[in-house]
Scaffold this active site. Structure first.
Site, PDB file in Angstrom:
ATOM      1  N   GLU A 172      -8.866 -48.530   4.071  1.00 40.62           N
ATOM      2  CA  GLU A 172      -7.523 -48.244   4.536  1.00 40.62           C
ATOM      3  C   GLU A 172      -7.561 -47.181   5.639  1.00 40.62           C
ATOM      4  O   GLU A 172      -6.875 -47.295   6.654  1.00 40.62           O
ATOM      5  CB  GLU A 172      -6.686 -47.765   3.346  1.00 40.62           C
ATOM      6  N   ASP A 221       3.689 -42.031   5.994  1.00 42.27           N
ATOM      7  CA  ASP A 221       4.528 -41.585   4.880  1.00 42.27           C
ATOM      8  C   ASP A 221       4.585 -40.085   4.663  1.00 42.27           C
ATOM      9  O   ASP A 221       5.662 -39.499   4.593  1.00 42.27           O
ATOM     10  CB  ASP A 221       4.054 -42.241   3.584  1.00 42.27           C
TER      11      ASP A 221
END
Length: 445
Positions: free
Chosen positions: A413, A187
């Protein structure tokens, strides 16, 4: 779970497991994140089904339950649009307040060509899906054939690839363009910084940021970045996601996205052969994409980078996206890419996993999302590439650290590449799935 982690170091297929503890704990995370038809990336932060997440998850699931891995892909394909796109997100209608932008933002059922039975985003994500479908078939060919798994999904994958190679070839270069940083899967990568300066931050949507309830603000994109993300999403949605907005400010050709398209074309060739169909067109298409990627190679960086379709410029920044083309068979720059991987920009300095961004860059941040930390899926793909190049010791080094760090830090993550310190949310599904996948020993010639 059908086909559990097995006993005494063997899985349901009889393949030896390198570490049964990692396998068992990974399986537990995937079981906890299962939602009847699919796996959520993380129960709090990501409560819906994400596209490329599901493909990575399915590759790990295939080791213990090919049937459930197939269900994962079936649920995603239920969200496919008439034009062939596989959406970034298939929404759970009961969890719309827990993630933004949600189904109420996209209003996909009012957009021509979107599915009528489920709510989805209009954007897409990297095309690793055919690769996953083929790996699921390989895990249990008999089960796959009984369920007509390849027959059902091959036409859907053809539509998906046709969409990317057609409507998304915005630069007429033979490469698919992304229209939003979210489509890259990386992102807030530095690759998008210059293009993002053209994007206004004055979106109409109220930015509630439920993500910050589950992750430290210092590990997530900023409020200003989110304003720009929402502005682009609003404009894309308001043009009915038609890919025909001539003045749209963000059009990028990403080496990661297009490498996975080529890898998936090669998987389609194998799928076609299994179905008694010609695989040559897919292999030709993979070669064309590989050749087109040459325009994105930057010799002074020793890796590939992204091209801005709006002005034709190639970004001079080294990121993990530019190393993933190591997956492509016969890559002309394999030696240079390996040197870059093992040099000061990435693995030098005793890195445990591959950093997402050039460690020598002044703005490298080992804790901030895609601006420095190591992600398990990226290191896993690099390990797959190293295996294919015969670099088995380094592949095993990365795979070993994937499993070890995943278990030590409750399946984070992402992590600091050198210390292994955990960042982002925990019990992250693709971390668990790929840790699981790495525990299964591969046969080698």
């Amino acid at each position: 779970m059908t086909g559990g982690a097995g006993n005494a170091g063997t899985g349901s297929t009889g393949v030896a497991i390198a570490d049964p503890i990692i396998a068992a704990r990974s399986t537990a995370v995937l079981e906890a994140n299962w939602r009847k038809s699919h796996t959520v990336p993380a129960a709090g932060l990501y409560p819906h089904q994400w596209s490329w997440d599901s493909a990575f998850i399915a590759m790990g699931l295939a080791r213990i339950s090919p049937r459930r891995a197939g269900q994962e892909m079936d649920a995603l394909f239920a969200g496919q649009w008439d034009d062939g796109r596989l959406p970034q997100i298939v929404f759970d209608p009961h969890r719309d307040q827990e993630y933004s932008p949600g189904a109420a933002f996209w209003q996909s059922r009012s957009i021509p060509g979107a599915p009528a039975s489920v709510d989805t985003a209009g954007l897409v994500q990297p095309p690793n899906h055919a690769w996953a479908v083929w790996r699921i078939h390989q895990a249990d060919p008999g089960e796959s054939r009984r369920r007509s798994f390849l027959q059902r999904n091959y036409p859907k994958l053809l539509q998906w690839h046709a969409y990317l190679s057609g409507r998304r070839d915005r630069g007429n270069s033979g490469l698919a363009a992304i229209v939003h940083p979210w489509e890259s899967g990386t992102d807030n990568s530095p690759l998008w910084d210059t293009a993002m300066t053209r994007v206004p931050a004055d979106c109409k949507t109220e930015l509630k940021r439920p993500d910050l309830r589950h992750a430290d603000p210092g590990e997530r994109p900023s409020q200003k970045e989110y304003g720009k993300y929402f502005w682009m999403a609003e404009r894309y949605r308001d043009h009915n996601c038609d890919d025909a907005d001539t003045d749209y400010p963000f059009l990028m050709e990403d080496p990661l996205f297009n490498t996975l398209l080529a890898v998936s074309e090669l998987a389609l060739a194998d799928i076609a052969a299994e179905l008694g169909l010609p695989g040559t067109p897919h292999r030709k298409r993979a070669k064309l994409i590989t050749a087109a990627l040459e325009e994105l190679y930057v010799p002074e960086l020793g890796c590939y980078s992204a091209r801005d379709v709006t002005d034709g410029s190639v970004i001079r920044k080294a990121t993990i996206n530019g190393l993933v083309p190591l997956l492509l068979p016969g890559n002309a720059h394999a030696d240079e890419l390996l040197a870059t991987l093992n040099g000061p920009r990435f693995m030098a300095g005793n890195a445990l996993l591959v950093p997402s961004y050039d460690a020598t860059a002044e703005d490298h941040n080992p804790a901030l999302y895609w601006r420095g930390p190591a992600w398990f899926n990226m290191s896993w793909m690099v390990a797959e590439a190293l295996e294919g190049l015969g670099q088995t010791d380094q592949a095993d080094f990365l795979r070993g650290n994937i499993g070890r760090l995943a278990v030590e830090h409750e399946f984070p993550e992402y992590v600091d590449p050198w210390t292994g310190a955990a960042h982002g949310t925990r019990s992250f599904s693709w971390t668990a799935a790929l840790a699981l996948e790495t525990t299964y020993q591969r046969s080698r010639p």
